[in-house]
Design a protein around this motif. Structure first.
Motif, PDB file in Angstrom:
ATOM      1  N   PRO A  95      -7.365 -15.839  12.985  1.00  0.00           N
ATOM      2  CA  PRO A  95      -8.535 -16.196  12.191  1.00  0.00           C
ATOM      3  C   PRO A  95      -8.103 -16.838  10.876  1.00  0.00           C
ATOM      4  O   PRO A  95      -7.038 -16.529  10.341  1.00  0.00           O
ATOM      5  N   THR A  96      -8.919 -17.748  10.383  1.00  0.00           N
ATOM      6  CA  THR A  96      -8.571 -18.426   9.134  1.00  0.00           C
ATOM      7  C   THR A  96      -8.441 -17.428   7.992  1.00  0.00           C
ATOM      8  O   THR A  96      -7.524 -17.513   7.186  1.00  0.00           O
ATOM      9  N   HIS A  97      -9.357 -16.452   7.915  1.00  0.00           N
ATOM     10  CA  HIS A  97      -9.319 -15.436   6.873  1.00  0.00           C
ATOM     11  C   HIS A  97      -9.453 -14.055   7.524  1.00  0.00           C
ATOM     12  O   HIS A  97     -10.554 -13.498   7.580  1.00  0.00           O
ATOM     13  N   PRO A  98      -8.372 -13.477   8.011  1.00  0.00           N
ATOM     14  CA  PRO A  98      -8.468 -12.161   8.655  1.00  0.00           C
ATOM     15  C   PRO A  98      -8.673 -11.056   7.634  1.00  0.00           C
ATOM     16  O   PRO A  98      -8.383 -11.217   6.439  1.00  0.00           O
ATOM     17  N   ASN A  99      -9.185  -9.932   8.083  1.00  0.00           N
ATOM     18  CA  ASN A  99      -9.267  -8.746   7.235  1.00  0.00           C
ATOM     19  C   ASN A  99      -7.887  -8.112   7.158  1.00  0.00           C
ATOM     20  O   ASN A  99      -7.113  -8.148   8.125  1.00  0.00           O
ATOM     21  N   ILE A 100      -7.584  -7.502   6.012  1.00  0.00           N
ATOM     22  CA  ILE A 100      -6.244  -6.947   5.793  1.00  0.00           C
ATOM     23  C   ILE A 100      -6.355  -5.561   5.184  1.00  0.00           C
ATOM     24  O   ILE A 100      -7.016  -5.375   4.155  1.00  0.00           O
ATOM     25  N   ILE A 101      -5.710  -4.601   5.830  1.00  0.00           N
ATOM     26  CA  ILE A 101      -5.599  -3.240   5.298  1.00  0.00           C
ATOM     27  C   ILE A 101      -4.138  -3.018   4.918  1.00  0.00           C
ATOM     28  O   ILE A 101      -3.242  -3.107   5.762  1.00  0.00           O
ATOM     29  N   LEU A 102      -3.896  -2.733   3.662  1.00  0.00           N
ATOM     30  CA  LEU A 102      -2.550  -2.490   3.155  1.00  0.00           C
ATOM     31  C   LEU A 102      -2.456  -1.040   2.698  1.00  0.00           C
ATOM     32  O   LEU A 102      -3.136  -0.634   1.754  1.00  0.00           O
ATOM     33  N   ILE A 103      -1.625  -0.261   3.387  1.00  0.00           N
ATOM     34  CA  ILE A 103      -1.485   1.166   3.091  1.00  0.00           C
ATOM     35  C   ILE A 103      -0.114   1.421   2.481  1.00  0.00           C
ATOM     36  O   ILE A 103       0.918   1.059   3.061  1.00  0.00           O
ATOM     37  N   GLN A 104      -0.111   2.055   1.314  1.00  0.00           N
ATOM     38  CA  GLN A 104       1.136   2.403   0.623  1.00  0.00           C
ATOM     39  C   GLN A 104       1.116   3.897   0.337  1.00  0.00           C
ATOM     40  O   GLN A 104       0.179   4.405  -0.272  1.00  0.00           O
ATOM     41  N   VAL A 105       2.158   4.598   0.796  1.00  0.00           N
ATOM     42  CA  VAL A 105       2.204   6.056   0.699  1.00  0.00           C
ATOM     43  C   VAL A 105       3.393   6.473  -0.174  1.00  0.00           C
ATOM     44  O   VAL A 105       4.523   6.039   0.061  1.00  0.00           O
ATOM     45  N   ASP A 106       3.127   7.300  -1.166  1.00  0.00           N
ATOM     46  CA  ASP A 106       4.185   7.816  -2.039  1.00  0.00           C
ATOM     47  C   ASP A 106       5.015   8.873  -1.314  1.00  0.00           C
ATOM     48  O   ASP A 106       4.512   9.607  -0.455  1.00  0.00           O
ATOM     49  N   ILE A 129     -14.296  -5.465  14.709  1.00  0.00           N
ATOM     50  CA  ILE A 129     -13.491  -6.446  13.979  1.00  0.00           C
ATOM     51  C   ILE A 129     -11.998  -6.132  14.071  1.00  0.00           C
ATOM     52  O   ILE A 129     -11.197  -6.650  13.290  1.00  0.00           O
ATOM     53  N   ASP A 130     -11.612  -5.279  15.025  1.00  0.00           N
ATOM     54  CA  ASP A 130     -10.199  -4.918  15.150  1.00  0.00           C
ATOM     55  C   ASP A 130      -9.344  -6.098  15.599  1.00  0.00           C
ATOM     56  O   ASP A 130      -8.140  -6.135  15.324  1.00  0.00           O
ATOM     57  N   ASP A 131      -9.964  -7.082  16.294  1.00  0.00           N
ATOM     58  CA  ASP A 131      -9.181  -8.212  16.769  1.00  0.00           C
ATOM     59  C   ASP A 131      -8.863  -9.211  15.658  1.00  0.00           C
ATOM     60  O   ASP A 131      -8.049 -10.115  15.857  1.00  0.00           O
ATOM     61  N   LYS A 132      -9.483  -9.079  14.501  1.00  0.00           N
ATOM     62  CA  LYS A 132      -9.179  -9.973  13.381  1.00  0.00           C
ATOM     63  C   LYS A 132      -8.834  -9.187  12.114  1.00  0.00           C
ATOM     64  O   LYS A 132      -9.128  -9.617  11.002  1.00  0.00           O
ATOM     65  N   THR A 133      -8.203  -8.031  12.315  1.00  0.00           N
ATOM     66  CA  THR A 133      -7.799  -7.198  11.185  1.00  0.00           C
ATOM     67  C   THR A 133      -6.316  -6.867  11.295  1.00  0.00           C
ATOM     68  O   THR A 133      -5.842  -6.481  12.359  1.00  0.00           O
ATOM     69  N   TRP A 134      -5.614  -7.031  10.189  1.00  0.00           N
ATOM     70  CA  TRP A 134      -4.192  -6.684  10.114  1.00  0.00           C
ATOM     71  C   TRP A 134      -4.054  -5.359   9.369  1.00  0.00           C
ATOM     72  O   TRP A 134      -4.735  -5.124   8.380  1.00  0.00           O
ATOM     73  N   LEU A 135      -3.141  -4.512   9.844  1.00  0.00           N
ATOM     74  CA  LEU A 135      -2.826  -3.262   9.166  1.00  0.00           C
ATOM     75  C   LEU A 135      -1.346  -3.262   8.815  1.00  0.00           C
ATOM     76  O   LEU A 135      -0.483  -3.419   9.695  1.00  0.00           O
ATOM     77  N   ILE A 136      -1.061  -3.084   7.534  1.00  0.00           N
ATOM     78  CA  ILE A 136       0.318  -3.058   7.032  1.00  0.00           C
ATOM     79  C   ILE A 136       0.579  -1.680   6.432  1.00  0.00           C
ATOM     80  O   ILE A 136      -0.169  -1.225   5.558  1.00  0.00           O
TER      81      ILE A 136
END
Length: 689
Positions: free
Chosen positions: A207-218, A449-456
């Motif tokens: 997708p031109t503008h995918p959704n993005i989830i960025l998870i950072q854990v201490d 929307i899982d097909d156009k979402t990135w999880l990092i």
């Protein structure tokens, strides 16, 4: 014969060609060509039609089918004789072979199956025969086809196959439009299926503008997740990692504040002043407002942005809070909490909901992870698929507080008597982390929307101890140090848009926390300048990045080491290729104290110091120069006392803040003054004590 009389004659049920005479004289032979048959409008008789007398003109002395030779004006029979038939002139307006007026000097027809136009009435035009009637081989040396038996009329070469194909194509024009459309659609789908099955085109469908989830854990060690440690239960995280791309050599920094600064800006902490200490709630300091965060840059691309969890990079003024730095939504503590249930730090309540400080402590008693999960799922529900969104989830150390009883009781079956209490709670906390991420992804799937979402997923800094192991050996170092136990952390990327080449794989490329900003901006269809990181999106597409095997990254340089007369622990480290250099202290012109070199690929526990080998003298000097270069480009570090960063810091004489009405709120009011050459911060008022 006039055309009118010819038309009357042709109405009979049996049509015969006009009579003609053939004369041949020895020595001076010639063929007397009869008068031409008048030409009616276009009627087509294909080559080799059905063998019925009432359909095509027949030679009374032959039963063979009529066909054309390579000379278009001569009609012959496929027999052992070559007795000529009367010449029939093809129509000049619809002739698909080579006519007498054609520019094709070779005299060849354009291919078998071409339709020739005869002067025949419509009732004598034959039906289109099947392709099997035309499987003759051409005799290149004669003008006629040789006789063929029934068994010899099969294709014997690729040439015959293409003749049939060309005939089929020429006849396709006679089909109804709906048949043409169906056949064309089927052909396109069939070819697309073959190409898709043989070539991985998933990266072209991003997708031109995918959704993005960025998870950072201490405070999460290298093997703190189940896919690297069988003693930890994180089944959902493991399932995402098994279908995503894992990074085996991923490095963060020794501190939470340093990693957050680097992640949001794409710069090394040494360039931001975040390299030495974690920011507390009372210090009048924050990440410089001149730094562009990923949230602001994504908003310029039309993204909705949110941060859920610990902020931790500045809160002494409202200008440093998330809603002033590109985030639309913010729910979480503004600094690291002392307790995950009371949400207190330094005797003040630190949980905020957007611009509200919640001084009433309404969330008291609810675990931070539960609050973050609730607010994050609400954000996903509200955002949906109407426009792209970026969700940054900053989770605190899961073992700060005892996990809820429901998690402890469900995990008790896996607890053994040899474990320490804090180790058991850490395992339970990691299981709670797994549940939070699972519920977040379920909400994404629920919205379709899982097909156009990135999880990092990324660790913020390491956790040394019983879980910080690799291949059964404990990694070296402790919290806050530059050895691998404190800086090597887990990381992976999951998306259905990942190339099939990398799904489920483990990358051994050297990757740093500063790489996420340029990578995310690339996924979002934008660009990012002035970063120390590299764009990893090409790896997601299954491509290799040039020069990665010799890449150099900075772990950290604690510039406050200069103030210590005795070095208790190394304060700086970097990695070049497979070699890691660890030094006690480094300035912008020299390396101080001891220097250690490790082959970090083959000696992951950093147990063999290579500086003892004289043969590696050149390598040691090169790595030292790299460290000096990093130090030269660094800025003064934040310190939890005045002047806070340096003598020229704009708030160098500011005093510490204190909670207001039991909650931490901005205790300095600032404004930005601009001039033609620069901009600066001005202190307007203070509520500190």
């Amino acid at each position: 014969m006039s055309w009118k009389s010819y038309g009357k004659q042709s109405s009979s049920s049996s049509f015969q060609p006009p009579s003609y005479q053939h004369h041949s004289y020895e020595g001076n032979s010639h063929t007397r060509v009869p008068p031409q048959i008048p030409q009616p409008p276009h009627y087509s008789v294909p080559l080799g039609s059905a063998r019925s007398n009432n359909q095509i003109p027949q030679n009374p002395n032959r039963n063979s089918a009529m066909f054309y030779s390579k000379k278009p004006s001569v009609m012959r029979y496929a027999t052992n004789t070559t007795q000529p038939l009367p010449s029939v002139r093809p129509s000049s307006s619809r002739f698909y072979g080579t006519s007498q007026s054609s520019n094709n000097s070779s005299g060849k027809t354009r291919g078998i199956g071409s339709s020739f136009m005869y002067g025949l009435p419509s009732q004598h035009v034959p039906k289109r025969p099947s392709a099997s009637n035309y499987l003759f081989q051409t005799d290149e040396d004669t003008d006629a086809y040789p006789s063929k038996t029934e068994s010899s009329l099969k294709p014997s070469s690729f040439r015959n196959f293409f003749r049939v194909l060309r005939y089929s194509c020429s006849q396709f024009r006679h089909e109804p439009k709906w048949k043409k459309f169906l056949l064309f659609s089927f052909s396109v789908c069939f070819l697309a299926g073959i190409v898709t099955a043989s070539v991985d085109l998933s990266h072209l469908l991003l997708p031109t503008h995918p959704n993005i989830i960025l998870i950072q854990v201490d405070s999460i060690g290298y093997d703190s997740l189940g896919y690297l440690n069988t003693y930890v239960s994180t089944p959902f995280i493991d399932s995402l990692a098994s279908k995503g791309l894992k990074f085996n050599r991923y490095y963060a920094t020794p501190h939470s504040t340093a990693s957050k600064c680097s992640l949001l800006t794409g710069k090394y902490a040494t360039r931001l002043g975040c390299q030495s200490n974690d920011l507390d709630s009372a210090s009048p300091w924050g990440l410089s407002l001149s730094e562009s965060l990923i949230s602001s840059e994504l908003k310029s691309l039309g993204y909705r942005t949110a941060v859920m969890g610990t902020w931790g990079i500045g809160s002494f003024s409202s200008l440093y809070l998330p809603f002033s730095r590109g985030f639309d939504d913010f729910h979480g503590p503004i600094v690291e909490e002392d307790d995950l249930y009371t949400h207190m730090a330094d005797n003040g309540y630190v949980w905020w909901d957007n611009s509200t400080d919640n001084s009433g402590n309404e969330h008291n008693g609810t675990h931070t992870y539960d609050l973050i999960e609730k607010q994050a799922t609400n954000f996903i529900s509200k955002s949906g698929s109407s426009h792209p969104w970026f969700l940054y989830i900053s989770l605190p150390d899961p073992s700060i507080s005892v996990p809820p009883d429901s998690y402890v009781s469900s995990y008790s079956a896996s607890v053994t008597g040899n474990e320490k209490v804090d180790d058991t709670y850490r395992k339970v906390s990691l299981s709670m982390l797994d549940t939070v991420i699972s519920n977040l992804w379920e909400k994404v799937k629920e919205k379709g929307i899982d097909d156009k979402t990135w999880l990092i997923f990324s660790g913020s800094y390491g956790y040394p101890g019983m879980l910080a192991k690799v291949s059964g050996d404990t990694l070296k170092g402790d919290k806050g140090q530059v050895f691998d136990a404190a800086v090597r952390v887990p990381a992976f990327v999951y998306s259905s848009q990942l190339s099939k080449k990398v799904r489920g794989e483990t990358s051994k490329q050297l990757v740093s926390v500063v790489d996420w900003k340029p990578t995310i901006m690339s996924l979002a269809g934008g660009g990012s300048s002035d970063t120390d990181g590299i764009d990893l999106s090409e790896i997601f597409n299954g491509n290799e990045l040039n020069g990665m095997e010799n890449r150099t990254i900075l772990i950290n340089i604690d510039s406050t080491c200069e103030n210590n007369n005795k070095y208790n622990t190394p304060a700086a480290a970097s990695i070049s290729g497979s070699y890691k250099i660890v030094v006690d202290c480094v300035t912008d012109n020299e390396v101080k104290g001891n220097t250690h070199i490790y082959d970090i690929v083959n000696d992951q526990t950093e147990s063999t110091d290579l500086t003892q080998y004289n043969a590696l003298y050149t390598l040691v000097q090169t790595l030292k120069k790299n460290m000096i270069s990093f130090a030269y480009n660094s800025t003064s570090a934040f310190q939890p006392k005045a002047p806070w960063q340096s003598d020229d810091y704009f708030c160098a004489e500011c005093s510490k803040g204190c909670p207001q009405n039991g909650a931490w709120t901005p205790f300095y009011e600032l404004s930005i003054s601009s001039s033609s050459s620069s901009s600066s911060l001005q202190l307007l008022s203070s509520s500190s004590s």
